[in-house]
Design an enzyme around this catalytic site. Sequence first.
Site, PDB file in Angstrom:
ATOM      1  N   TYR A 144       5.909  47.567  11.839  1.00 51.16           N
ATOM      2  CA  TYR A 144       6.794  46.684  11.073  1.00 51.16           C
ATOM      3  C   TYR A 144       6.177  46.372   9.701  1.00 51.16           C
ATOM      4  O   TYR A 144       6.810  46.577   8.664  1.00 51.16           O
ATOM      5  CB  TYR A 144       7.012  45.399  11.863  1.00 51.16           C
ATOM      6  CG  TYR A 144       7.974  44.413  11.237  1.00 51.16           C
ATOM      7  CD1 TYR A 144       9.349  44.668  11.199  1.00 51.16           C
ATOM      8  CD2 TYR A 144       7.516  43.201  10.707  1.00 51.16           C
ATOM      9  CE1 TYR A 144      10.233  43.744  10.641  1.00 51.16           C
ATOM     10  CE2 TYR A 144       8.397  42.279  10.149  1.00 51.16           C
ATOM     11  CZ  TYR A 144       9.747  42.553  10.124  1.00 51.16           C
ATOM     12  OH  TYR A 144      10.622  41.638   9.571  1.00 51.16           O
ATOM     13  N   ASP A 145       4.906  45.919   9.728  1.00 48.93           N
ATOM     14  CA  ASP A 145       4.257  45.469   8.486  1.00 48.93           C
ATOM     15  C   ASP A 145       4.144  46.621   7.481  1.00 48.93           C
ATOM     16  O   ASP A 145       4.502  46.486   6.309  1.00 48.93           O
ATOM     17  CB  ASP A 145       2.851  44.931   8.768  1.00 48.93           C
ATOM     18  CG  ASP A 145       2.852  43.741   9.722  1.00 48.93           C
ATOM     19  OD1 ASP A 145       3.905  43.441  10.286  1.00 48.93           O
ATOM     20  OD2 ASP A 145       1.785  43.117   9.901  1.00 48.93           O
ATOM     21  N   GLU A 146       3.624  47.746   7.963  1.00 49.20           N
ATOM     22  CA  GLU A 146       3.422  48.880   7.047  1.00 49.20           C
ATOM     23  C   GLU A 146       4.752  49.546   6.699  1.00 49.20           C
ATOM     24  O   GLU A 146       4.929  50.061   5.598  1.00 49.20           O
ATOM     25  CB  GLU A 146       2.442  49.893   7.639  1.00 49.20           C
ATOM     26  CG  GLU A 146       1.036  49.349   7.858  1.00 49.20           C
ATOM     27  CD  GLU A 146       0.253  49.070   6.570  1.00 49.20           C
ATOM     28  OE1 GLU A 146       0.848  49.027   5.476  1.00 49.20           O
ATOM     29  OE2 GLU A 146      -0.976  48.888   6.663  1.00 49.20           O
ATOM     30  N   LYS A 148       7.540  47.980   6.271  1.00 46.01           N
ATOM     31  CA  LYS A 148       8.119  47.126   5.227  1.00 46.01           C
ATOM     32  C   LYS A 148       7.347  47.265   3.908  1.00 46.01           C
ATOM     33  O   LYS A 148       7.923  47.178   2.833  1.00 46.01           O
ATOM     34  CB  LYS A 148       8.129  45.665   5.677  1.00 46.01           C
ATOM     35  CG  LYS A 148       9.148  45.362   6.776  1.00 46.01           C
ATOM     36  CD  LYS A 148      10.559  45.281   6.217  1.00 46.01           C
ATOM     37  CE  LYS A 148      11.550  44.774   7.248  1.00 46.01           C
ATOM     38  NZ  LYS A 148      12.910  44.660   6.718  1.00 46.01           N
ATOM     39  N   ASN A 173       9.777  33.263   8.055  1.00 45.96           N
ATOM     40  CA  ASN A 173      10.463  32.990   9.336  1.00 45.96           C
ATOM     41  C   ASN A 173      11.787  32.245   9.152  1.00 45.96           C
ATOM     42  O   ASN A 173      11.807  31.147   8.592  1.00 45.96           O
ATOM     43  CB  ASN A 173       9.549  32.164  10.245  1.00 45.96           C
ATOM     44  CG  ASN A 173       8.320  32.938  10.661  1.00 45.96           C
ATOM     45  OD1 ASN A 173       7.467  33.240   9.835  1.00 45.96           O
ATOM     46  ND2 ASN A 173       8.236  33.273  11.923  1.00 45.96           N
ATOM     47  N   ARG A 185      11.834  35.851  19.553  1.00 49.12           N
ATOM     48  CA  ARG A 185      11.052  35.101  18.575  1.00 49.12           C
ATOM     49  C   ARG A 185      10.913  33.653  19.044  1.00 49.12           C
ATOM     50  O   ARG A 185      11.648  33.182  19.905  1.00 49.12           O
ATOM     51  CB  ARG A 185      11.699  35.187  17.184  1.00 49.12           C
ATOM     52  CG  ARG A 185      11.369  36.498  16.509  1.00 49.12           C
ATOM     53  CD  ARG A 185      12.061  36.663  15.193  1.00 49.12           C
ATOM     54  NE  ARG A 185      13.445  37.086  15.345  1.00 49.12           N
ATOM     55  CZ  ARG A 185      14.231  37.395  14.318  1.00 49.12           C
ATOM     56  NH1 ARG A 185      13.780  37.315  13.092  1.00 49.12           N
ATOM     57  NH2 ARG A 185      15.487  37.783  14.534  1.00 49.12           N
ATOM     58  N   THR A 207      -2.327  26.141  17.857  1.00 46.08           N
ATOM     59  CA  THR A 207      -2.678  25.497  16.582  1.00 46.08           C
ATOM     60  C   THR A 207      -2.242  26.357  15.394  1.00 46.08           C
ATOM     61  O   THR A 207      -2.273  25.900  14.254  1.00 46.08           O
ATOM     62  CB  THR A 207      -4.202  25.247  16.461  1.00 46.08           C
ATOM     63  OG1 THR A 207      -4.865  26.510  16.612  1.00 46.08           O
ATOM     64  CG2 THR A 207      -4.692  24.272  17.516  1.00 46.08           C
ATOM     65  N   PRO A 273      -0.670  36.461  13.068  1.00 48.12           N
ATOM     66  CA  PRO A 273      -1.197  35.656  11.956  1.00 48.12           C
ATOM     67  C   PRO A 273      -1.473  34.206  12.348  1.00 48.12           C
ATOM     68  O   PRO A 273      -0.676  33.587  13.046  1.00 48.12           O
ATOM     69  CB  PRO A 273      -0.092  35.744  10.897  1.00 48.12           C
ATOM     70  CG  PRO A 273       0.622  37.020  11.202  1.00 48.12           C
ATOM     71  CD  PRO A 273       0.584  37.149  12.715  1.00 48.12           C
ATOM     72  N   ARG A 276       0.965  30.682   8.165  1.00 41.26           N
ATOM     73  CA  ARG A 276       1.909  31.295   7.229  1.00 41.26           C
ATOM     74  C   ARG A 276       2.734  30.216   6.556  1.00 41.26           C
ATOM     75  O   ARG A 276       3.319  29.361   7.213  1.00 41.26           O
ATOM     76  CB  ARG A 276       2.833  32.261   7.972  1.00 41.26           C
ATOM     77  CG  ARG A 276       3.747  32.987   7.032  1.00 41.26           C
ATOM     78  CD  ARG A 276       4.679  33.912   7.757  1.00 41.26           C
ATOM     79  NE  ARG A 276       4.002  35.014   8.394  1.00 41.26           N
ATOM     80  CZ  ARG A 276       4.449  35.602   9.503  1.00 41.26           C
ATOM     81  NH1 ARG A 276       5.532  35.162  10.080  1.00 41.26           N
ATOM     82  NH2 ARG A 276       3.804  36.622  10.016  1.00 41.26           N
TER      83      ARG A 276
END
Length: 311
Positions: A144-146, A148, A173, A185, A207, A273, A276
């Site tokens: 997904y990340d790469e 995009k 988000n 999600r 957290t 992550p 964010r």
Amino acid sequence: MKRVIVTGGAGLIGSHLCRRLLKEGNDVVCIDNFYTGSKHNIADLISNPYFELITHDVEESLMINASEIYNLACPASPVHYQKDPVKTVRTSVFGAINMLELAKKTNAKIFQASTSEVYGDPSEHPQKETYWGNVNPVGLRSCYDEGKRCAETLFFDYWRQFGVRIKVARIFNTYGPNMSIEDGRVIGNFILQALKNEDITIYGDGTHTRSFCYVSDMVDAAVRFMKLDDSVTGPVNIGHTQEISMNELAERIIRLAGSKSRIKYFPLPENDPQKRKPDTALIEKMTGWRPVTGLEEGLKDTIKYFKELNR
Ligand code: NAD
Ligand code: UDP
């Protein structure tokens, strides 16, 4: 009357965007393969003479004349984009090439739904558009990340090489009505669990943070961005700046849903992550946009939507 294409128009953001564009007097063509989207999200639009649905996979090229294209087609939930990662890359990359080729042939202006995931697990906080990110190229989220990130590269190369008019937005988000029950999600999961009084599944110690934007605010920013002068290409962040931990989110949803659910902790997925939050100064300065729906109000609307679905 403008003809506007929305790829991924049957999904969460796309279905709201189609409605907004119809309201503004456009002729809207929704292109979707229903990989994660649903006919339910656009059922009320089918009889509208200014709305057209084309069932099509953006991996394949197509020819339609339009003056604007919003390219949203791509699974966005980690559960769905990791199910068939090669397909996710193909959707992002071939989908971007096919839509950019269409824009080039028809001289359409084109919007790309990029993502905060281009920043990966960020070492800069909040994230500004100038930050290049911290992305693992070989992990579970990389498809997904790469995908995009490569799509962003393609957009900027089509702009430099062929003069295609581009608008690249990095979406943070986003949630709201029309999220799929199977979406996976966090907000959808927590609400469904709360409504059934089941355990709330927090991954990690809870957290870690996200900043959630209500879908109508997201659509408003996207449309305002698209209206800017052709010299404005982005990338620009769009999202809410109210940051919340997953522990606080779970507690808030339990309270708003009047639920008896308890929180249960599970391992944090790879490369998830830690934090964010967008720096949104740029979109605010360029368009005057500000989100108008707070998390409390947006969650109430989304809980109501899921309650009605479950009835
Ligand atoms: P969604 O899963 O609800 O919608 C995506 C839509 O794209 C669905 O209707 C799906 O069927 C369609 N689609 C997927 N692959 C396709 C293909 N190959 N051909 C045609 N259609 C295809 O997701 P969403 O939350 O509405 O996200 C929309 C866009 O915004 C995506 O590109 C996503 O990456 C981006 N985005 C969303 C968020 C968010 O939090 N919602 C955050 C960052 C970026
Ligand atoms: N998450 C969670 N429980 C769930 C689903 C997600 O704790 O049932 C966490 C997930 O690990 C991440 C955050 O919530 O840290 C947001 O996840 P989501 O899948 O909504 O989107 P992401 O921002 O990770 O793409």
